[in-house]
Design an enzyme around this catalytic site. Structure first.
Site, PDB file in Angstrom:
ATOM      1  N   ARG A  17       1.101 -15.685  -6.487  1.00 41.13           N
ATOM      2  CA  ARG A  17       2.230 -14.944  -7.133  1.00 41.13           C
ATOM      3  C   ARG A  17       3.585 -15.510  -7.003  1.00 41.13           C
ATOM      4  O   ARG A  17       4.181 -15.211  -7.931  1.00 41.13           O
ATOM      5  CB  ARG A  17       2.066 -13.678  -6.459  1.00 41.13           C
ATOM      6  CG  ARG A  17       2.629 -13.494  -4.889  1.00 41.13           C
ATOM      7  CD  ARG A  17       2.531 -12.119  -4.131  1.00 41.13           C
ATOM      8  NE  ARG A  17       2.591 -12.170  -2.952  1.00 41.13           N
ATOM      9  CZ  ARG A  17       3.251 -11.425  -1.986  1.00 41.13           C
ATOM     10  NH1 ARG A  17       4.015 -10.709  -2.607  1.00 41.13           N
ATOM     11  NH2 ARG A  17       3.384 -11.600  -0.808  1.00 41.13           N
ATOM     12  N   SER A  44       7.132  -7.766  -4.859  1.00 43.95           N
ATOM     13  CA  SER A  44       6.107  -8.522  -4.547  1.00 43.95           C
ATOM     14  C   SER A  44       5.512  -9.221  -5.921  1.00 43.95           C
ATOM     15  O   SER A  44       4.451 -10.113  -5.554  1.00 43.95           O
ATOM     16  CB  SER A  44       4.842  -7.208  -4.534  1.00 43.95           C
ATOM     17  OG  SER A  44       4.913  -6.519  -3.748  1.00 43.95           O
ATOM     18  N   GLU A  65       1.513   3.709 -14.212  1.00 43.14           N
ATOM     19  CA  GLU A  65       1.112   2.464 -14.855  1.00 43.14           C
ATOM     20  C   GLU A  65       0.515   2.787 -16.144  1.00 43.14           C
ATOM     21  O   GLU A  65       0.520   1.846 -16.894  1.00 43.14           O
ATOM     22  CB  GLU A  65      -0.062   1.910 -13.960  1.00 43.14           C
ATOM     23  CG  GLU A  65       0.489   1.462 -12.505  1.00 43.14           C
ATOM     24  CD  GLU A  65       0.622   2.444 -11.596  1.00 43.14           C
ATOM     25  OE1 GLU A  65       0.274   3.606 -11.876  1.00 43.14           O
ATOM     26  OE2 GLU A  65       1.335   2.024 -10.381  1.00 43.14           O
ATOM     27  N   PHE A  90      -4.004  -1.521  -9.731  1.00 45.91           N
ATOM     28  CA  PHE A  90      -3.147  -0.773 -10.630  1.00 45.91           C
ATOM     29  C   PHE A  90      -3.057  -1.086 -12.014  1.00 45.91           C
ATOM     30  O   PHE A  90      -2.801  -0.244 -13.042  1.00 45.91           O
ATOM     31  CB  PHE A  90      -2.023  -0.200 -10.123  1.00 45.91           C
ATOM     32  CG  PHE A  90      -1.948  -0.075  -8.554  1.00 45.91           C
ATOM     33  CD1 PHE A  90      -3.003   0.690  -8.056  1.00 45.91           C
ATOM     34  CD2 PHE A  90      -0.992  -0.440  -7.858  1.00 45.91           C
ATOM     35  CE1 PHE A  90      -3.178   1.271  -6.638  1.00 45.91           C
ATOM     36  CE2 PHE A  90      -1.030  -0.086  -6.355  1.00 45.91           C
ATOM     37  CZ  PHE A  90      -2.190   0.672  -5.949  1.00 45.91           C
ATOM     38  N   HIS A 116      -1.916  -9.431  -6.002  1.00 48.24           N
ATOM     39  CA  HIS A 116      -2.864  -8.868  -4.856  1.00 48.24           C
ATOM     40  C   HIS A 116      -4.268  -8.429  -5.314  1.00 48.24           C
ATOM     41  O   HIS A 116      -4.605  -7.343  -4.690  1.00 48.24           O
ATOM     42  CB  HIS A 116      -2.213  -7.458  -4.611  1.00 48.24           C
ATOM     43  CG  HIS A 116      -0.871  -7.870  -3.882  1.00 48.24           C
ATOM     44  ND1 HIS A 116       0.222  -8.626  -4.394  1.00 48.24           N
ATOM     45  CD2 HIS A 116      -0.290  -7.487  -2.466  1.00 48.24           C
ATOM     46  CE1 HIS A 116       1.269  -8.682  -3.695  1.00 48.24           C
ATOM     47  NE2 HIS A 116       0.860  -7.969  -2.466  1.00 48.24           N
ATOM     48  N   ASP A 124      -3.937  -4.528   3.683  1.00 48.56           N
ATOM     49  CA  ASP A 124      -3.831  -2.970   2.942  1.00 48.56           C
ATOM     50  C   ASP A 124      -5.185  -2.223   2.848  1.00 48.56           C
ATOM     51  O   ASP A 124      -5.340  -1.253   2.589  1.00 48.56           O
ATOM     52  CB  ASP A 124      -3.158  -3.272   1.685  1.00 48.56           C
ATOM     53  CG  ASP A 124      -1.642  -3.122   1.826  1.00 48.56           C
ATOM     54  OD1 ASP A 124      -1.048  -3.040   2.875  1.00 48.56           O
ATOM     55  OD2 ASP A 124      -0.968  -3.609   0.922  1.00 48.56           O
ATOM     56  N   ARG A 174      -2.036 -12.686  -3.278  1.00 50.47           N
ATOM     57  CA  ARG A 174      -1.034 -12.117  -2.309  1.00 50.47           C
ATOM     58  C   ARG A 174      -0.736 -13.347  -1.180  1.00 50.47           C
ATOM     59  O   ARG A 174       0.407 -13.846  -1.013  1.00 50.47           O
ATOM     60  CB  ARG A 174      -1.107 -11.090  -1.537  1.00 50.47           C
ATOM     61  CG  ARG A 174      -0.102 -10.819  -0.473  1.00 50.47           C
ATOM     62  CD  ARG A 174      -0.300  -9.365   0.249  1.00 50.47           C
ATOM     63  NE  ARG A 174       0.489  -9.100   1.219  1.00 50.47           N
ATOM     64  CZ  ARG A 174       0.401  -9.192   2.527  1.00 50.47           C
ATOM     65  NH1 ARG A 174      -0.749  -9.848   2.832  1.00 50.47           N
ATOM     66  NH2 ARG A 174       1.512  -9.006   3.061  1.00 50.47           N
TER      67      ARG A 174
END
Lengths: 320, 283
Positions: A17, A44, A65, A90, A116, A124, A174
């Site tokens: 990322r 992020s 989104e 998402f 991610h 998570d 991530r």
């Protein structure tokens, strides 16, 4: 040019990322039509430097989104190149119908850029660890699907997609991960032949490329040589590279941080079943959700560790 | 008054085109299409600055997005009558190899369509994107979008509503076809929209209302809405219509939401709708 497998080393670790953030900034500097959208995840996605420099070219949509995808489609009409950014779950599953109708079916030049993805998101847990996105996105007619392997490749991809006319799904992750693709010619749809080998092909995408390098180095110590392919673009798939490699090695392992159903492995199997049937082993999550844990622990538990790739390679060879 | 009379003539022909398209295809959505025939006529023949020589970008033009794509017959007829493509092409509606898909699409390259619609709730977001692009480029034209009332049950509409107010998208005019009906019955039976004026106002929009079958009222209301540009608030017009307007047996009921008339019913409708611009040929 493929290297000797033992010559592939990494300098340092950075997240893919971060590579996206750097590449997106460069794409934005080169082309004033490049626009960023984000659904409340600027930090992020690493796009703050772009926002600081070009605030008028950033649209914060909030946690909405579906709206972000529609706005992106509308922006693209007069030549803007929207990068719609959020977490991979998402960015795809949550808004699949919006992407299908307003972007894919409508031929809109929208870049869906998602961080991610996969198990390596880590702690998570499964709600965020999407493992179905490659399958969903590659099924959409006309969509390009790219899953780069390290910082450098993600940076190159983020730049390249601005010059590609058509909808793109760019998937990255991530965790900090080895950086080893500094000198590369990144072309969408053109696989990178990392190492020349004769006994087994390993075709890997995303984070699994580095894991496959480690596996190939271990196999080399046992006298097994791996033909290693970095398949950063899953669609359009570089069929020629697959056929050429497997024609030589006669067996293949595919490795991806994704469900076995619908991922890179299935795309490779389609090509081989039509053009060059050969034994294939899958390194992928087998019809399961992930869970909380450290990235390395999760890869090990779900069968995506280096030891699993080594075992899969030996099994593929034994099935020749 | 002469202008209104002319627009009414066009709307009558558009209504004939709607019934004939749906009748020939033996499928489609006549009720909402008939109810919006007056709006489409007013927009494309009076209000909007637009080029029938179609450009996807819409630069320097007013742009229109249809969110409730199932009323495609009214859009196709209006576009053809406005010169976007030959009216005879209306005879291909819903046929194999046609550019006139059941729901509007760009895939086949039909002039006038900029994004596909049919899966509901998406048009307002797309219109916002187009409106933002106009602002970025210093293009002072407007963006219009039509939504169904039942469609307001989709959550994405309210994501978009919140966004447009927060971001002061004041070159956007949303219009709601408020006929009170949806497939399974009235809005009130299926899922009540409640205080629709209050909902939009609470979301930060300027709300206007108009009679969707009174062309003078529509023209003055939409012109007032256009004057809201530059004031930092998006505008929505709640447009009262009668589903099936112009064909007596289709009026005021959800029964003709997605049902085609038979030969006899088509003939009855044709008797109620004056042929003003010449029917297209059915090939």
């Amino acid at each position: 040019m493929p290297k000797n497998i033992n010559d592939i080393t990494y300098t340092e670790k950075k997240a893919t990322r971060d590579g996206f953030g750097a590449g997106f900034f460069e794409a934005g500097e080169k082309n004033p039509n490049v626009i960023a959208l984000c659904a409340d995840l600027v930090g992020s996605l690493k796009i703050q430097p772009f926002i600081d420099k070009y605030p008028e070219r950033f649209i914060q949509v909030g946690i909405a989104e579906a709206n972000m995808i529609g706005i992106s489609a509308g922006l693209s009409l007069n030549g803007k190149i929207p990068y719609a950014t959020t977490f991979a779950n998402f960015a795809t599953g949550r808004v699949y119908d919006q992407i299908r109708q307003s972007v894919a079916y409508s031929h809109k030049n929208v870049k869906i850029c998602a961080s991610h993805a996969g198990l390596t998101l880590g702690e998570d847990g499964a709600t965020h660890q999407i493992l179905e996105d490659i399958g969903m996105m590659k099924m959409l007619p006309g969509f390009t699907v790219i899953n780069p392997c390290d910082y450098h490749q993600t940076k190159a991809a983020a730049i390249a997609i601005a010059q590609h006319d058509g909808p793109v799904y760019l998937r990255f992750g991530r965790p900090s991960w080895p950086m080893f693709m500094e000198d590369q010619e990144f072309v969408i749809g053109k696989a990178i032949h990392l190492a020349e080998g004769a006994d087994v092909s390993i075709i890997a995408t995303g984070h699994m490329v580095w894991s496959s390098v480690e596996a190939a180095q271990a196999l080399a110590k046992e006298g097994i040589s791996v033909d290693l392919i970095n398949m950063h673009t899953i669609k359009p798939l570089d069929e020629e590279a697959i056929i050429k490699s497997v024609a030589k090695t006669k067996c293949v392992v595919t490795a991806e941080e994704h469900q076995r159903n619908g991922g890179l492995g299935d795309s490779v199997a389609q090509v081989l079943s039509q053009h060059h049937p050969a034994p294939q082993e899958y390194i992928a999550v087998n019809d399961s959700f992930g869970e909380s844990g450290k990235p390395a622990q999760l890869l090990e538990k779900y069968g995506l560790g280096v030891s699993h790739i080594i075992a899969a390679a030996k099994k593929a060879i034994s099935r020749k | 008054m002469i202008e209104i009379a002319k627009l009414q003539q066009i709307a009558s022909q558009v209504r004939r085109d709607i019934v004939r398209q749906v009748g020939a295809a033996k499928s489609g959505h006549p009720g909402g299409s008939l109810g919006c025939a007056d709006l489409f006529t007013v927009l494309y023949f009076h209000i909007m600055e637009h080029q029938p020589n179609f450009s996807m970008s819409g630069k320097g033009e007013d742009m229109f997005f249809l969110s409730n794509g199932h009323i495609s017959p009214v859009w196709y007829s209006t576009l053809a009558r406005a010169g976007y493509f030959e009216v005879d092409e209306l005879s291909t509606f819903r046929q194999l190899n046609s550019r006139l898909q059941g729901h509007p699409a760009t895939h086949e390259g039909l002039p006038g369509i900029r994004v596909a619609s049919g899966s509901l709730g998406q048009g307002l977001s797309v219109a916002i994107g187009a409106a933002l692009a106009k602002k970025m480029d210093g293009d002072d034209k407007h963006v219009f979008t039509l939504m169904g009332d039942g469609e307001l049950q989709e959550g994405q509409i309210w994501e978009a509503a919140m966004f447009a107010a927060h971001n002061k998208v004041d070159n956007l005019i949303g219009i709601v076809d408020w006929n009170g009906q949806q497939i399974d019955g009235s809005n009130d039976d299926v899922l009540s929209l409640g205080d629709l004026v209050g909902k939009w106002e609470t979301f930060g929009w300027k709300v206007m209302q108009m009679d969707g079958h009174n062309m003078s009222d529509m023209i003055s209301t939409i012109n007032l809405a256009k004057e809201e540009k530059g004031k930092g608030v998006p505008t929505v017009i709640l447009m009262k219509t009668v589903m099936g307007q112009g064909v007596d047996y289709m009026m005021g009921t959800h029964a003709w939401h997605g049902k085609a008339p038979n030969e006899e019913q088509i003939a009855t409708a044709m008797n109620q709708l004056e042929e003003t611009l010449g029917d297209y040929k059915i090939s």
